[in-house]
Design a protein around this motif. Structure first.
Motif, PDB file in Angstrom:
ATOM      1  N   TRP A 144      59.279  77.246 -20.469  1.00 42.30           N
ATOM      2  CA  TRP A 144      58.302  77.023 -19.597  1.00 42.30           C
ATOM      3  C   TRP A 144      57.993  78.079 -18.513  1.00 42.30           C
ATOM      4  CZ3 TRP A 144      59.424  71.363 -17.227  1.00 42.30           C
ATOM      5  CH2 TRP A 144      59.049  70.526 -18.303  1.00 42.30           C
ATOM      6  N   TYR A 145      56.695  78.303 -18.279  1.00 37.78           N
ATOM      7  CA  TYR A 145      56.066  79.359 -17.458  1.00 37.78           C
ATOM      8  C   TYR A 145      55.052  78.480 -16.423  1.00 37.78           C
ATOM      9  CZ  TYR A 145      57.657  83.032 -20.620  1.00 37.78           C
ATOM     10  OH  TYR A 145      58.359  83.867 -21.448  1.00 37.78           O
ATOM     11  N   VAL A 146      54.810  78.923 -15.265  1.00 38.86           N
ATOM     12  CA  VAL A 146      53.907  78.930 -14.283  1.00 38.86           C
ATOM     13  C   VAL A 146      52.845  79.906 -14.184  1.00 38.86           C
ATOM     14  CG1 VAL A 146      53.145  78.077 -11.989  1.00 38.86           C
ATOM     15  CG2 VAL A 146      55.029  76.849 -13.359  1.00 38.86           C
ATOM     16  N   LEU A 147      51.667  79.858 -14.364  1.00 33.00           N
ATOM     17  CA  LEU A 147      50.741  80.731 -14.250  1.00 33.00           C
ATOM     18  C   LEU A 147      49.928  80.303 -12.968  1.00 33.00           C
ATOM     19  CD1 LEU A 147      49.040  83.401 -15.090  1.00 33.00           C
ATOM     20  CD2 LEU A 147      47.704  81.699 -16.403  1.00 33.00           C
ATOM     21  N   THR A 148      49.745  81.090 -11.852  1.00 31.33           N
ATOM     22  CA  THR A 148      49.009  80.844 -10.770  1.00 31.33           C
ATOM     23  C   THR A 148      47.916  81.925 -10.628  1.00 31.33           C
ATOM     24  OG1 THR A 148      51.023  80.116  -9.584  1.00 31.33           O
ATOM     25  CG2 THR A 148      49.023  80.792  -8.251  1.00 31.33           C
ATOM     26  N   VAL A 149      46.534  81.631 -10.725  1.00 37.40           N
ATOM     27  CA  VAL A 149      45.372  82.430 -10.355  1.00 37.40           C
ATOM     28  C   VAL A 149      44.611  82.109  -9.270  1.00 37.40           C
ATOM     29  CG1 VAL A 149      43.373  82.857 -11.791  1.00 37.40           C
ATOM     30  CG2 VAL A 149      45.339  82.189 -13.076  1.00 37.40           C
ATOM     31  N   ALA A 150      44.457  83.304  -8.640  1.00 35.69           N
ATOM     32  CA  ALA A 150      43.655  83.375  -7.417  1.00 35.69           C
ATOM     33  C   ALA A 150      42.106  83.927  -7.664  1.00 35.69           C
ATOM     34  CB  ALA A 150      44.462  84.206  -6.199  1.00 35.69           C
ATOM     35  N   TRP A 151      41.277  82.902  -8.005  1.00 31.23           N
ATOM     36  CA  TRP A 151      40.123  83.168  -8.283  1.00 31.23           C
ATOM     37  C   TRP A 151      38.994  84.082  -7.293  1.00 31.23           C
ATOM     38  CZ3 TRP A 151      39.340  82.227 -13.465  1.00 31.23           C
ATOM     39  CH2 TRP A 151      40.111  81.189 -13.935  1.00 31.23           C
ATOM     40  N   ALA A 152      38.117  84.818  -7.650  1.00 36.50           N
ATOM     41  CA  ALA A 152      37.419  85.526  -6.854  1.00 36.50           C
ATOM     42  C   ALA A 152      36.536  84.679  -5.841  1.00 36.50           C
ATOM     43  CB  ALA A 152      36.322  86.504  -7.767  1.00 36.50           C
ATOM     44  N   ASP A 153      36.330  83.494  -6.150  1.00 33.69           N
ATOM     45  CA  ASP A 153      35.478  82.516  -5.328  1.00 33.69           C
ATOM     46  C   ASP A 153      36.368  81.909  -4.329  1.00 33.69           C
ATOM     47  OD1 ASP A 153      37.167  80.832  -6.649  1.00 33.69           O
ATOM     48  OD2 ASP A 153      35.260  79.828  -7.798  1.00 33.69           O
ATOM     49  N   GLY A 154      37.753  82.402  -4.143  1.00 38.78           N
ATOM     50  CA  GLY A 154      38.631  81.653  -3.187  1.00 38.78           C
ATOM     51  C   GLY A 154      39.649  80.755  -3.762  1.00 38.78           C
ATOM     52  N   ARG A 155      39.166  80.106  -4.767  1.00 36.72           N
ATOM     53  CA  ARG A 155      40.084  78.992  -5.419  1.00 36.72           C
ATOM     54  C   ARG A 155      41.425  79.699  -5.877  1.00 36.72           C
ATOM     55  NH1 ARG A 155      38.614  77.129 -10.077  1.00 36.72           N
ATOM     56  NH2 ARG A 155      37.216  79.146 -10.449  1.00 36.72           N
ATOM     57  N   THR A 156      42.664  78.567  -5.676  1.00 40.25           N
ATOM     58  CA  THR A 156      43.968  79.052  -6.357  1.00 40.25           C
ATOM     59  C   THR A 156      44.295  77.990  -7.351  1.00 40.25           C
ATOM     60  OG1 THR A 156      44.228  80.448  -4.558  1.00 40.25           O
ATOM     61  CG2 THR A 156      46.285  79.531  -6.060  1.00 40.25           C
ATOM     62  N   SER A 157      44.615  78.346  -8.581  1.00 42.08           N
ATOM     63  CA  SER A 157      44.827  77.365  -9.460  1.00 42.08           C
ATOM     64  C   SER A 157      46.155  77.743 -10.275  1.00 42.08           C
ATOM     65  CB  SER A 157      43.752  77.156 -10.560  1.00 42.08           C
ATOM     66  OG  SER A 157      42.532  76.963 -10.259  1.00 42.08           O
ATOM     67  N   ALA A 158      47.007  76.567 -10.448  1.00 41.01           N
ATOM     68  CA  ALA A 158      48.202  76.691 -10.953  1.00 41.01           C
ATOM     69  C   ALA A 158      48.411  76.005 -12.340  1.00 41.01           C
ATOM     70  CB  ALA A 158      49.541  76.325 -10.244  1.00 41.01           C
ATOM     71  N   TYR A 159      48.884  76.493 -13.157  1.00 36.56           N
ATOM     72  CA  TYR A 159      48.949  75.791 -14.691  1.00 36.56           C
ATOM     73  C   TYR A 159      50.297  76.053 -15.286  1.00 36.56           C
ATOM     74  CZ  TYR A 159      44.064  77.202 -14.360  1.00 36.56           C
ATOM     75  OH  TYR A 159      42.522  77.183 -13.817  1.00 36.56           O
ATOM     76  N   HIS A 160      50.803  74.982 -15.781  1.00 36.81           N
ATOM     77  CA  HIS A 160      52.031  74.779 -16.461  1.00 36.81           C
ATOM     78  C   HIS A 160      51.751  75.306 -17.881  1.00 36.81           C
ATOM     79  CE1 HIS A 160      55.799  72.006 -17.321  1.00 36.81           C
ATOM     80  NE2 HIS A 160      55.767  73.141 -17.907  1.00 36.81           N
TER      81      HIS A 160
END
Length: 657
Positions: A144-160
């Motif tokens: 298991w990993y958690v990928l966190t992405v801070a997008w250029a439009d200001g959003r932040t998303s976390a993916y399992h």
């Protein structure tokens, strides 16, 4: 006068609530399950089914004759292996361990003391993302990993993210691959494009997906996606009463005692079979048979509600206490017994900790299934809802910390996602599933020393190397390690050294059978007959029988068997006597009270069809259908309850239990 009126009003209210409970639970008991919104689509299920059938065709095909020796020896293709795990900074590990142990509000990420984190920053104004981080929750298990992405439009998303080949590949972030993950093994590196400007954006697909998993990068990884798990009407009604009706817990207990006690009771006649005395009671390569009274070693028990097909089944049923090879799966064995057939010597000892059995549970059928752990591995998965990680309703107010959302400092497992379904990458190797343990609401202690320490000693659990609820000392624990070994024991503080190698673990109360510290041999658990101290669930008069499930370990020579047992009507004392009779080294309770809580299914892919057999025939109502095909619980759709899954070993010849 006012007090008398108030007292009668309260009594009338309780009576009305009890009547409502009877009506709700009665209707729920007879209704079919509610529809699942998170099942695999017909196309997905057919694809999985075709892969299962292809595997079955290969496994059942006659072996080809060996080719003649060649003068030229061809080298076998090199298979990828995992690179060594990078060493972590000891100081960082110490800080993470302190955060894990701290009695403070934290995230589930801080509950992972062995996690490794890598990050990348993007400075180009044209980049679609500004920053990404990747956390491997347990590098030894590497699943298991958690990928966190801070997008250029200001959003932040976390993916399992799930690594579908944890034993042979790693996932990482590298500067020379700014468009996604890098997959690394001993054969090299591969790019896994996830957020580049090329269309379609793979991560964007997660927002439209309706299934529990989204497969990416040529099925090298999966994203786990939140979906609602299926609940039966009985579960819905019980939860509704507990959560919304005054004295709801007491009402449901009252209704179970008076309406549903022995609702699943299964009995059968026994017949003599003189030929059984001439047969060897031990099945070659199978588990050890039960110790029966000499008067009953030649009897057969009628099939009853047994839904599994076995080799030695006659019109009179199976020989009591003996193991029979399951027709559909080599290495899986089935046995049927009644407690009243067990050797009287077993009932003669440990009477101080085991209650005398009444006539009903003495004749209630018990169905057992044994898995040869040299052939199979075990896995565990939490359901979409249960067991939760917040506080149990049983915890004493004196030990509950109101500043914490749960005993471990977390109130949920976000950003991790509980899918309630067999991992997609393991579905083809899955041969069986069975339901797990108590919900969090009942998974803690109200009395005994366990109630006053460790915030009430909530039952802990670990999935794919991620600690979701801390394992508590003193509790019965079924667990598996990174090398595939499966074992059971009463957890101790010093056992925490195993956490880094822990693939899965599930605790559920106190042992039914445990190890005697003086002799080293198996004995009934010390709290088996103590209703409140053992947290066995039941009536206040300690006489409540109900359908129960348990699991045990039997060691025989150099072989180990995992046993799952279904008791059609029993107390913990009856469970102890049965597991004793089968020579189990350790045993524990799983769940109870209904077929959905004691569900067990066996799968077999023949050349033309996928067959689903249930330990008890009535369990079939818990499955669904897609077209003319059965869609099994846990394998074909998400469920709200936790469960275990049995998978065929990929390297069974090299494994020693």
């Amino acid at each position: 006068m006012f007090r008398v009126l108030l007292r009668w009003t309260l009594r009338a209210g309780l009576a009305m609530a009890a009547l409502i409970a009877v009506l709700v639970l009665s209707v729920a008991f007879h209704l079919a399950i509610t529809s699942a919104r998170s099942q695999l689509s017909e196309v997905e299920w057919q694809n999985l089914r075709e892969r299962l059938l292809r595997r079955a065709s290969v496994e059942t095909r006659e072996p080809s004759p060996e080719p003649p020796p060649s003068e030229i020896e061809l080298e076998a293709p090199e298979l990828p292996t995992r690179l060594p795990i990078p060493e972590m900074d000891p100081a960082l590990l110490d800080r993470q361990r302190e955060a894990y142990e701290a009695n403070s509000v934290k995230s589930v990420m801080e509950l992972q003391p062995f996690r490794q984190t890598t990050s990348l920053e993007f400075t180009s104004e044209y980049a679609s993302v500004r920053r990404v981080s990747l956390v491997n929750l347990n590098p030894v298990i590497n699943s298991w990993y958690v990928l966190t992405v801070a997008w250029a439009d200001g959003r932040t998303s976390a993916y399992h993210v799930v690594n579908n080949r944890p034993k042979s590949q790693d996932l990482t972030l590298e500067n020379d691959n700014p468009d996604g993950l890098t997959i690394v093994d001993s054969l090299g590196k591969r790019s896994c494009d996830l957020w580049s400007e090329r269309e379609p954006l793979p991560l964007a697909s997660a927002d439209q997906a309706a299934a529990p998993y989204l497969s990416l990068c040529d099925e090298e990884i999966n994203l786990r996606l939140p979906v609602p798990g299926r609940r039966t009407t009985l579960e819905w009604a019980t939860d509704f009463l507990r959560d919304n009706v005054w004295q709801g817990e007491q009402i449901t207990t009252f209704v179970r005692q008076n309406l549903f006690q022995d609702a699943y009771l299964d009995t059968s006649v026994i017949t003599r079979d003189p030929g059984a005395l001439t047969d060897d009671p031990a099945l070659p390569d199978g588990p050890g048979p039960a110790r029966l009274d000499i008067r009953y070693q030649d009897v057969r028990i009628g099939q009853g509600e047994l839904g599994l097909s076995v080799e030695d089944m006659s019109n009179e049923g199976v020989v009591a206490g003996r193991w029979n090879q399951a027709r559909s799966q080599p290495g899986v064995y089935v046995s049927v017994v009644r407690p009243d057939l067990i050797d009287a010597d077993i009932f003669a000892h440990h009477r101080d900790v085991v209650s005398q059995l009444d006539e009903v549970e003495r004749e209630a059928l018990v169905y057992l299934v044994a898995f040869d752990l040299s052939r199979f591995e075990l896995g565990f998965a939490v359901g979409t809802e249960h067991p939760r990680v917040d506080w149990s309703e049983r915890v004493l107010s004196s030990v509950r910390d109101g500043a914490l959302p749960g005993p471990d400092g977390i109130g949920n497992i976000a950003p991790l996602v509980a899918t309630g379904i067999v991992p997609r990458s393991l579905a083809e190797r899955t041969v069986a599933t069975f339901t797990g343990g108590f919900k969090r609401g009942h998974g803690a202690f109200r009395v005994s020393d366990l109630a006053s320490r460790n915030y009430g000693s909530h039952y802990g659990f670990v999935e794919n190397g991620a600690i979701l609820s801390k394992l508590q000392p003193g509790l019965a624990t079924l667990f598996g390690l990174d090398d595939g070994r499966v074992d059971m024991k009463t957890w101790a503080v010093e056992d925490d050294v195993l956490l880094q190698k822990m693939a899965f673990a599930r605790q559920n109360g106190l042992p039914i059978i445990e190890t005697d510290p003086e002799t080293g041999g198996p004995v009934p658990g010390r709290q088996v007959s103590r209703w409140a101290a053992g947290n066995w669930s039941g009536s206040q008069d300690r006489k409540f029988r109900t359908v129960r499930a348990g699991t045990a370990i039997q060691d025989l020579d150099n072989r180990r068997f995992l046993i799952y047992a279904y008791f059609s009507s029993a107390t913990p004392s009856a469970m102890a006597r049965v597991f004793e009779a089968y020579g189990c080294r350790y045993a524990m309770l799983l769940d109870m009270n209904a077929l959905e809580h004691t569900y067990m299914a066996l799968y077999h892919a023949s050349e033309k069809n996928l067959d689903v057999e249930h330990l008890v025939k009535g369990m079939e109502v818990l499955d669904k259908s897609v077209g003319d095909q059965i869609l099994p619980r846990f394998l074909g759709f998400a469920d709200n309850r936790d469960f275990f899954y049995v998978i065929r070993r990929a390297n069974a010849d090299d494994f020693a239990p």
